[in-house]
Design a protein around this motif. Sequence first.
Motif, PDB file in Angstrom:
ATOM      1  N   LYS A  10      41.503   0.407 -12.275  1.00 42.45           N
ATOM      2  CA  LYS A  10      42.326  -0.602 -11.728  1.00 42.45           C
ATOM      3  C   LYS A  10      41.482  -1.599 -11.077  1.00 42.45           C
ATOM      4  O   LYS A  10      41.780  -2.775 -11.011  1.00 42.45           O
ATOM      5  N   TYR A  11      40.401  -1.176 -10.623  1.00 41.24           N
ATOM      6  CA  TYR A  11      39.464  -2.015 -10.030  1.00 41.24           C
ATOM      7  C   TYR A  11      38.978  -2.946 -11.064  1.00 41.24           C
ATOM      8  O   TYR A  11      38.855  -4.248 -10.968  1.00 41.24           O
ATOM      9  N   LEU A  12      38.565  -2.294 -12.262  1.00 35.04           N
ATOM     10  CA  LEU A  12      37.900  -3.200 -13.405  1.00 35.04           C
ATOM     11  C   LEU A  12      38.940  -4.293 -13.866  1.00 35.04           C
ATOM     12  O   LEU A  12      38.751  -5.485 -14.250  1.00 35.04           O
ATOM     13  N   GLN A  13      40.185  -3.575 -14.023  1.00 34.17           N
ATOM     14  CA  GLN A  13      41.338  -4.610 -14.620  1.00 34.17           C
ATOM     15  C   GLN A  13      41.591  -5.724 -13.783  1.00 34.17           C
ATOM     16  O   GLN A  13      41.913  -6.939 -14.178  1.00 34.17           O
ATOM     17  N   LEU A  35      28.657   5.876 -10.589  1.00 34.92           N
ATOM     18  CA  LEU A  35      29.103   4.430 -11.170  1.00 34.92           C
ATOM     19  C   LEU A  35      28.822   4.263 -12.600  1.00 34.92           C
ATOM     20  O   LEU A  35      29.710   3.995 -13.109  1.00 34.92           O
ATOM     21  N   TYR A  36      27.753   4.765 -12.841  1.00 33.54           N
ATOM     22  CA  TYR A  36      27.500   4.487 -14.258  1.00 33.54           C
ATOM     23  C   TYR A  36      28.423   5.241 -15.237  1.00 33.54           C
ATOM     24  O   TYR A  36      29.279   4.886 -16.049  1.00 33.54           O
ATOM     25  N   ASP A  37      28.933   6.654 -14.748  1.00 34.58           N
ATOM     26  CA  ASP A  37      29.584   7.377 -15.354  1.00 34.58           C
ATOM     27  C   ASP A  37      31.270   7.050 -15.493  1.00 34.58           C
ATOM     28  O   ASP A  37      31.905   7.065 -16.547  1.00 34.58           O
ATOM     29  N   LEU A  38      31.495   6.272 -14.404  1.00 31.60           N
ATOM     30  CA  LEU A  38      33.028   5.818 -14.189  1.00 31.60           C
ATOM     31  C   LEU A  38      33.076   4.566 -15.233  1.00 31.60           C
ATOM     32  O   LEU A  38      34.034   4.354 -15.710  1.00 31.60           O
ATOM     33  N   PRO A 161      32.216  -1.174  -6.304  1.00 31.41           N
ATOM     34  CA  PRO A 161      33.745  -0.290  -6.357  1.00 31.41           C
ATOM     35  C   PRO A 161      33.785   0.747  -5.522  1.00 31.41           C
ATOM     36  O   PRO A 161      35.002   1.362  -5.507  1.00 31.41           O
ATOM     37  N   LEU A 162      32.552   1.424  -5.326  1.00 29.00           N
ATOM     38  CA  LEU A 162      32.456   2.901  -4.296  1.00 29.00           C
ATOM     39  C   LEU A 162      32.537   2.378  -2.801  1.00 29.00           C
ATOM     40  O   LEU A 162      32.358   3.423  -2.361  1.00 29.00           O
ATOM     41  N   LYS A 163      32.503   1.209  -2.411  1.00 26.98           N
ATOM     42  CA  LYS A 163      32.404   0.993  -1.150  1.00 26.98           C
ATOM     43  C   LYS A 163      33.571   1.614  -0.332  1.00 26.98           C
ATOM     44  O   LYS A 163      33.488   1.947   0.970  1.00 26.98           O
ATOM     45  N   THR A 164      34.700   1.961  -0.796  1.00 30.08           N
ATOM     46  CA  THR A 164      35.579   2.341   0.048  1.00 30.08           C
ATOM     47  C   THR A 164      35.583   4.080   0.037  1.00 30.08           C
ATOM     48  O   THR A 164      36.505   4.566   0.454  1.00 30.08           O
ATOM     49  N   TYR A 165      34.583   4.685  -0.822  1.00 34.28           N
ATOM     50  CA  TYR A 165      34.467   6.100  -0.941  1.00 34.28           C
ATOM     51  C   TYR A 165      33.462   6.538  -0.004  1.00 34.28           C
ATOM     52  O   TYR A 165      32.277   5.799  -0.018  1.00 34.28           O
ATOM     53  N   THR A 166      33.357   7.802   0.301  1.00 36.03           N
ATOM     54  CA  THR A 166      32.333   8.281   1.139  1.00 36.03           C
ATOM     55  C   THR A 166      31.440   9.014   0.260  1.00 36.03           C
ATOM     56  O   THR A 166      31.890   9.408  -0.677  1.00 36.03           O
ATOM     57  N   LYS A 167      30.215   9.419   0.930  1.00 35.28           N
ATOM     58  CA  LYS A 167      29.279  10.142   0.199  1.00 35.28           C
ATOM     59  C   LYS A 167      29.909  11.478  -0.434  1.00 35.28           C
ATOM     60  O   LYS A 167      29.502  12.047  -1.559  1.00 35.28           O
TER      61      LYS A 167
END
Length: 210
Positions: A10-13, A35-38, A161-167
């Motif tokens: 959804k982020y990419l779109q 990130l690469y895997d996604l 795109p990962l900035k809202t997700y925790t470690k």
Amino acid sequence: MPLNQNQFLKYLQKNLSPKQKILISISCGIDSTVLYDLINKSQFFDLKNIFYIFFDHQKRVEGKYEIEKFINYYGLNKKNIFIKKLKLGKKETSFQSKARNARYNYILKLSKLLSTNEVFLGHHFDDFKESYFLRKIQSSNALGLSNVFNEKFDKLNMHRPLKTYTKKQIKVYARKNKLIWFEDRSNFELDYTRNKVRSYLSSNSKISQS
């Protein structure tokens, strides 16, 4: 909300076109590996339009071997790979700042060469907190604190795109998808102020959860 492929797509779109070229900065650590895997599993972009930049800070002997192993394990298109060796000296107090500036300046040059303004970085929510506290320590003003992670660098669009997700959420995704990554031992060395902040935040998080 857990980190998953649907949310990422959804982020990419929303933010990009499938025809665009993109540049991914990969450290071989867990964050950029996820990130690469996604991006790879989204099948949103044409593979020929995905470029990869690896930075060898030459602080660890094993660094260059980790890059080679990562490239081979994930079968990256070697025509689309750029490896930049950085020579920044050994002064611990300024190394991380110099490294960050060197990385961004090279990414800017490379983006012009590739004719793309779209850059992907693996920063997550915990990175945001670390940077905020670090700037607090350095007595940044209100403007500096509000722009911890700028979405623009010169003409580049800096995608995080990962900035809202925790470690923790990133680790759950990595283990669920059986990803392979490399831990940078320098991230645990308390010679660096950022690492001290990371250690402090991690310790307090564990205390609050107990």
